[in-house]
Design a protein around this motif. Structure first.
Motif, short mmCIF file in Angstrom:
data_model
loop_
_atom_site.label_atom_id
_atom_site.label_comp_id
_atom_site.label_asym_id
_atom_site.label_seq_id
_atom_site.Cartn_x
_atom_site.Cartn_y
_atom_site.Cartn_z
N LYS A 3 -8.78 11.73 0.51
CA LYS A 3 -9.39 11.54 -0.80
C LYS A 3 -9.37 10.09 -1.28
N ALA A 4 -8.43 9.28 -0.80
CA ALA A 4 -8.26 7.94 -1.36
C ALA A 4 -7.93 6.91 -0.30
N LEU A 5 -8.47 5.71 -0.48
CA LEU A 5 -8.17 4.56 0.36
C LEU A 5 -7.48 3.50 -0.49
N ILE A 6 -6.34 3.01 -0.02
CA ILE A 6 -5.54 2.04 -0.77
C ILE A 6 -5.50 0.73 0.00
N PHE A 7 -6.05 -0.31 -0.59
CA PHE A 7 -6.20 -1.60 0.09
C PHE A 7 -5.21 -2.64 -0.43
N ASP A 8 -4.61 -3.38 0.49
CA ASP A 8 -3.99 -4.65 0.12
C ASP A 8 -5.13 -5.61 -0.22
N MET A 9 -4.85 -6.65 -0.99
CA MET A 9 -5.92 -7.57 -1.37
C MET A 9 -5.96 -8.80 -0.48
N ASP A 10 -4.89 -9.59 -0.50
CA ASP A 10 -4.86 -10.84 0.26
C ASP A 10 -4.81 -10.54 1.75
N GLY A 11 -5.83 -11.00 2.47
CA GLY A 11 -5.86 -10.79 3.91
C GLY A 11 -6.62 -9.55 4.33
N ILE A 12 -6.92 -8.66 3.40
CA ILE A 12 -7.74 -7.48 3.68
C ILE A 12 -9.09 -7.59 2.98
N VAL A 106 -6.36 -0.79 -5.15
CA VAL A 106 -5.78 -2.03 -4.63
C VAL A 106 -4.30 -2.05 -4.98
N VAL A 107 -3.47 -2.41 -3.99
CA VAL A 107 -2.04 -2.62 -4.23
C VAL A 107 -1.70 -4.01 -3.71
N SER A 108 -1.35 -4.92 -4.62
CA SER A 108 -1.08 -6.31 -4.25
C SER A 108 0.23 -6.78 -4.87
N GLY A 109 0.92 -7.65 -4.15
CA GLY A 109 2.15 -8.23 -4.70
C GLY A 109 1.89 -9.44 -5.58
N VAL A 130 -5.54 -0.23 -9.89
CA VAL A 130 -5.01 -1.49 -9.35
C VAL A 130 -3.53 -1.57 -9.69
N VAL A 131 -2.70 -1.83 -8.68
CA VAL A 131 -1.27 -2.04 -8.87
C VAL A 131 -0.95 -3.46 -8.41
N THR A 132 -0.33 -4.26 -9.29
CA THR A 132 -0.01 -5.65 -8.98
C THR A 132 1.50 -5.86 -8.92
N ASN A 165 -2.41 -5.78 6.03
CA ASN A 165 -2.35 -6.81 7.05
C ASN A 165 -0.98 -7.48 7.13
N ALA A 166 -0.07 -7.08 6.24
CA ALA A 166 1.22 -7.77 6.15
C ALA A 166 2.35 -6.90 6.68
#
Length: 213
Positions: A3-12, A106-109, A130-132, A165-166
């Motif tokens: 149902k859901a795709l969760i992406f890293d931001m930087d590098g993806i 999106v899930v990014s640090g 979005v989760v930061t 990617n990390a």
């Protein structure tokens, strides 16, 4: 059922890590320390609160001797000065197709201001949540950021796929018990060996994702 795709931001989604690395190196240099690109790539995904002690130890210094806010402030100013906004080729079009079939997150640090600014410019209206790095106490490799995304999406962990990617991001996804696709954008593929699937580059990633619908 997926149902859901969760992406890293930087590098993806965005080819941004070289700019992050340059900004952190400038901040450390100004504070009398030296770090390498590889050191930064290996802790990619953590927020400054969790990642800075690791980087300072890499510089063979004591984290307690430094003010994290000062280092982070220099980093933010330098990143803003040098950053050139660029999505990976084809990613926006790929996401627009996927959005018709899946919830997207999106899930990014990275800081909330940085993440939201990039997403608003490159991918407006694409992501459902979005989760930061500002939204959780424990950043990657802790599972908390991905568990937060699952909670916001109102889906089960077995109904999600994480794209990372990390090294720390893959670790976080697996600790959250979520299927993870690894893309070795800046690191050797062997460092992502905990991922359920490793694809060689962004072209292969997009082909795989479009076959999921």
């Amino acid at each position: 059922m997926l149902k859901a795709l969760i992406f890293d931001m930087d590098g993806i989604l965005v080819d941004s890590m070289p700019f992050h690395a340059a900004a952190w190196k400038k901040a450390f240099f100004d504070m009398g320390m030296k770090i390498r690109d590889e050191d930064i790539y290996e802790i990619e995904g953590s927020n400054p609160r969790n990642g800075l002690p690791l980087l300072i130890r890499k510089a063979l210094k004591d984290p307690d001797a430094y003010d994290f806010e000062t280092i982070t402030s220099i980093y933010r100013q330098e990143f803003k000065r040098i950053f050139e906004l660029k999505a990976f080729d084809g990613m926006k079009e790929c996401l627009e197709i996927l959005k018709a079939h899946f919830l997207l997150s999106v899930v990014s640090g990275s800081d909330r201001l940085i993440v939201n600014g990039i997403l608003d410019q490159l991918f407006p209206g694409i992501f459902d949540t979005v989760v930061t790095g500002d939204d959780v106490l424990n950043s990657k490799p802790h599972p908390d950021p991905f568990l937060k995304a699952v909670e916001l999406l109102k889906v089960g962990k077995n109904e999600c796929v994480v794209i990372e990617n990390a090294v720390l991001g893959v670790e976080a996804a697996k600790r959250a018990e979520i299927y993870c696709i690894g893309v070795p954008t800046y690191v050797d593929p062997s460092k992502l060996d905990r991922a359920d699937l490793i694809v060689g580059d962004h072209k292969k990633l997009m082909e795989h994702l479009l076959n999921l619908k």
